[in-house]
Design a protein around this motif. Structure first.
Motif, PDB file in Angstrom:
ATOM      1  N   LYS A 196     -59.336 -14.962 -22.267  1.00  0.00           N
ATOM      2  CA  LYS A 196     -60.679 -14.132 -22.672  1.00  0.00           C
ATOM      3  C   LYS A 196     -60.651 -13.017 -22.608  1.00  0.00           C
ATOM      4  O   LYS A 196     -59.635 -12.111 -22.682  1.00  0.00           O
ATOM      5  N   LEU A 197     -62.080 -12.837 -23.575  1.00  0.00           N
ATOM      6  CA  LEU A 197     -61.838 -11.120 -23.842  1.00  0.00           C
ATOM      7  C   LEU A 197     -62.585 -10.258 -22.915  1.00  0.00           C
ATOM      8  O   LEU A 197     -63.918 -10.261 -22.218  1.00  0.00           O
ATOM      9  N   TYR A 198     -61.680  -9.565 -22.262  1.00  0.00           N
ATOM     10  CA  TYR A 198     -62.322  -8.613 -21.383  1.00  0.00           C
ATOM     11  C   TYR A 198     -61.949  -6.792 -21.218  1.00  0.00           C
ATOM     12  O   TYR A 198     -63.134  -6.146 -20.736  1.00  0.00           O
ATOM     13  N   SER A 199     -62.195  -6.331 -22.978  1.00  0.00           N
ATOM     14  CA  SER A 199     -62.135  -5.161 -22.815  1.00  0.00           C
ATOM     15  C   SER A 199     -62.051  -5.261 -24.717  1.00  0.00           C
ATOM     16  O   SER A 199     -62.053  -5.624 -25.035  1.00  0.00           O
ATOM     17  N   ILE A 200     -62.594  -3.922 -24.803  1.00  0.00           N
ATOM     18  CA  ILE A 200     -62.704  -3.967 -26.846  1.00  0.00           C
ATOM     19  C   ILE A 200     -62.018  -3.061 -26.972  1.00  0.00           C
ATOM     20  O   ILE A 200     -62.309  -1.428 -26.728  1.00  0.00           O
ATOM     21  N   PRO A 201     -60.999  -2.637 -27.956  1.00  0.00           N
ATOM     22  CA  PRO A 201     -60.449  -1.489 -28.309  1.00  0.00           C
ATOM     23  C   PRO A 201     -61.647  -0.327 -29.133  1.00  0.00           C
ATOM     24  O   PRO A 201     -62.332  -1.172 -29.826  1.00  0.00           O
ATOM     25  N   ILE A 202     -61.471   0.303 -29.232  1.00  0.00           N
ATOM     26  CA  ILE A 202     -62.186   1.805 -29.575  1.00  0.00           C
ATOM     27  C   ILE A 202     -61.352   2.308 -30.675  1.00  0.00           C
ATOM     28  O   ILE A 202     -61.274   3.621 -31.639  1.00  0.00           O
ATOM     29  N   ALA A 203     -60.225   2.388 -29.917  1.00  0.00           N
ATOM     30  CA  ALA A 203     -58.404   3.587 -30.634  1.00  0.00           C
ATOM     31  C   ALA A 203     -56.903   3.218 -30.571  1.00  0.00           C
ATOM     32  O   ALA A 203     -56.740   1.972 -29.099  1.00  0.00           O
ATOM     33  N   VAL A 204     -56.396   2.554 -31.303  1.00  0.00           N
ATOM     34  CA  VAL A 204     -55.115   2.409 -31.571  1.00  0.00           C
ATOM     35  C   VAL A 204     -53.896   3.528 -31.560  1.00  0.00           C
ATOM     36  O   VAL A 204     -54.820   4.678 -32.049  1.00  0.00           O
ATOM     37  N   HIS A 205     -52.721   3.697 -30.421  1.00  0.00           N
ATOM     38  CA  HIS A 205     -51.731   4.779 -31.075  1.00  0.00           C
ATOM     39  C   HIS A 205     -50.322   4.764 -30.921  1.00  0.00           C
ATOM     40  O   HIS A 205     -50.331   3.427 -30.471  1.00  0.00           O
ATOM     41  N   ASP A 206     -50.305   5.448 -31.634  1.00  0.00           N
ATOM     42  CA  ASP A 206     -48.566   5.277 -31.419  1.00  0.00           C
ATOM     43  C   ASP A 206     -47.635   6.337 -31.547  1.00  0.00           C
ATOM     44  O   ASP A 206     -48.510   7.276 -31.468  1.00  0.00           O
ATOM     45  N   TYR A 207     -46.456   6.436 -31.524  1.00  0.00           N
ATOM     46  CA  TYR A 207     -45.322   8.332 -31.587  1.00  0.00           C
ATOM     47  C   TYR A 207     -44.919   8.204 -32.169  1.00  0.00           C
ATOM     48  O   TYR A 207     -44.631   7.048 -33.150  1.00  0.00           O
ATOM     49  N   GLN A 208     -44.638   9.164 -32.665  1.00  0.00           N
ATOM     50  CA  GLN A 208     -43.555   9.816 -33.961  1.00  0.00           C
ATOM     51  C   GLN A 208     -42.700  10.841 -33.264  1.00  0.00           C
ATOM     52  O   GLN A 208     -43.694  11.316 -32.216  1.00  0.00           O
TER      53      GLN A 208
END
Length: 418
Positions: free
Chosen positions: A133-145
């Motif tokens: 089941k879907l319990y949350s919706i992504p608003i943004a993603v992040h990664d590291y450099q």
């Protein structure tokens, strides 16, 4: 006079009656609106950007009024969600918490919210899905450099490191110590220790979550932790590093140690692209985090910022309408651009709105890397990440070796909820 008085009286009576009707109508109109509370973790410039989006939503329709509240205290957030009557109707957090919270029954499922997730980055949806089941919706993603101060590297005659050996040499060349043994400049710092250690573990070929289970004693992951300790801490002692860090200003403030040149390199996320360009006199660049071998190039950690509706919300339908607005393509683009975040929708990854963000492409390209990894959405992840953070800190403080500290996490992981 009498006629005039009668007319005046009649006019007054009509005006009074009309006023009552208008007042009643206004009251009924106000009553027809539902007020919902959006408690968000962002603050400062990010919070201001979000408040503008809230104002835009409120002006776009007349059925729902959103009240925004900046509340960065995650402990308070969880306490509200766990109570009989919560203090907010919609909020944000990270995908790594979804499994733990959903398993406790404090997240409202969103499968019927009318949001088509086909356009979202698949990994981001995986992290917000629990037990099918879907319990949350992504608003943004992040990664590291790896972010570096060009001036400091040039002054030290250091090229941007591309291998782990080069990174170790750069850290040594960029760390300065005075005659009393006090550090005055650190070659490689961290914005947040757990993230830095996690990413370095990946860069050595380790996996903290192999096979969907905690694997804190992965030999290559431990190499990443030891790399930081051997090159940043042990040559100068934990006490000296702690003393130096104690003088740091708040993160992303004018006194931020990277802004002021106290740290030459730091591992951090794409949101810095929106803020570092505003720091007067700072010439900075971004590079892939060096890897232990070519096949591990562009190893990084991917995290997801999410929006959710708590089970104890009294206005779930209205909160869902606002949530749909927040993750719609134009609003997500506006919001992620303002914060310098990576959008969670694949259709926005090449959007020209992000063209003015300096060095943004480095983080954007990392999303396409096969070595971009994330933790699972299992219920134990929140506890596991906390334990990892404690272990990393013990290594940096010199109270335990990496092997012993992470073996302790492995022992505790036997008690995690699955």
């Amino acid at each position: 006079m009498k006629r005039t008085s009668t007319l005046d009286m009649a006019s007054l009576a009509t005006a009074t009656a009309l006023g009552v009707v208008m007042s009643f109508a206004a009251t009924m109109g106000a009553a027809a609106q539902t007020e919902i509370t959006f408690s968000y973790l962002w603050g400062g410039v990010e919070g201001e950007a979000l408040e503008q989006i809230i104002a835009d939503f409120n002006a776009s329709q007349s059925n729902i009024v959103v009240k925004g509240v900046s509340s960065p205290d995650t402990t308070k957030q969880l306490a509200s969600m766990s109570s009989t009557s919560g203090s907010f109707d919609i909020s944000d957090n990270f995908g790594s918490n979804v499994g733990a919270w959903a398993s406790k029954g404090i997240l409202h499922p969103l499968d019927d919210a009318g949001i088509d997730v086909a356009d979202f980055i698949p990994a981001s949806i995986d992290q917000v899905t629990y037990d099918g089941k879907l319990y949350s919706i992504p608003i943004a993603v992040h990664d590291y450099q790896l972010i570096y101060n060009k001036k400091l590297l040039d002054e030290a005659g250091v090229a941007v490191p591309a291998t782990m050996d080069e990174l170790a040499a750069a850290i040594k060349a960029l760390t300065k110590v005075d005659g009393s043994g006090n550090i005055t400049q650190l070659g490689l710092g961290y914005a947040w220790m757990p993230t830095t250690m996690t990413v370095l573990g990946y860069a050595f070929g380790g996996d903290w979550n192999g096979g969907g289970k905690p694997t804190p004693t992965d030999a290559n992951a431990i190499k990443g932790v030891n790399f930081y300790a051997d090159n940043v801490v042990r040559p100068y002692t934990s006490a000296a590093v702690n003393k130096f860090i104690a003088g740091f200003g708040p993160y992303m403030s004018p006194e931020d140690p990277f802004h002021t040149g106290k740290i030459a390199m730091v591992i951090d996320g794409e949101w810095r692209s929106a803020s570092l360009g505003k720091v007067e006199g700072l010439d900075w660049g971004v590079a892939q985090i060096p890897a232990a071998s070519p096949e591990l190039a562009n190893s990084t950690l991917v995290e997801v910022s999410t929006l959710f509706i708590p089970t104890n919300s009294q206005h779930k339908a209205e909160a869902a309408e606002f949530l749909k607005y927040l993750v719609s393509p134009p609003v997500m683009a506006k919001f992620s651009h303002a914060l310098g975040n990576l959008p969670a929708r694949t259709s926005l990854l090449g959007d020209p709105i992000y063209a003015d963000l300096p060095n943004y492409a480095a983080w954007l390209d990392a999303l396409k890397s096969p070595n971009a990894k994330s933790f699972s959405s299992a219920p134990y992840v929140t506890e596991y990440v906390t334990d990892l953070g404690s272990a990393f800190d013990a290594v940096v403080q010199g109270t335990q070796t990496a092997e012993d500290a992470l073996k302790g996490v492995a022992d505790r992981s036997a008690t995690y909820a699955q």
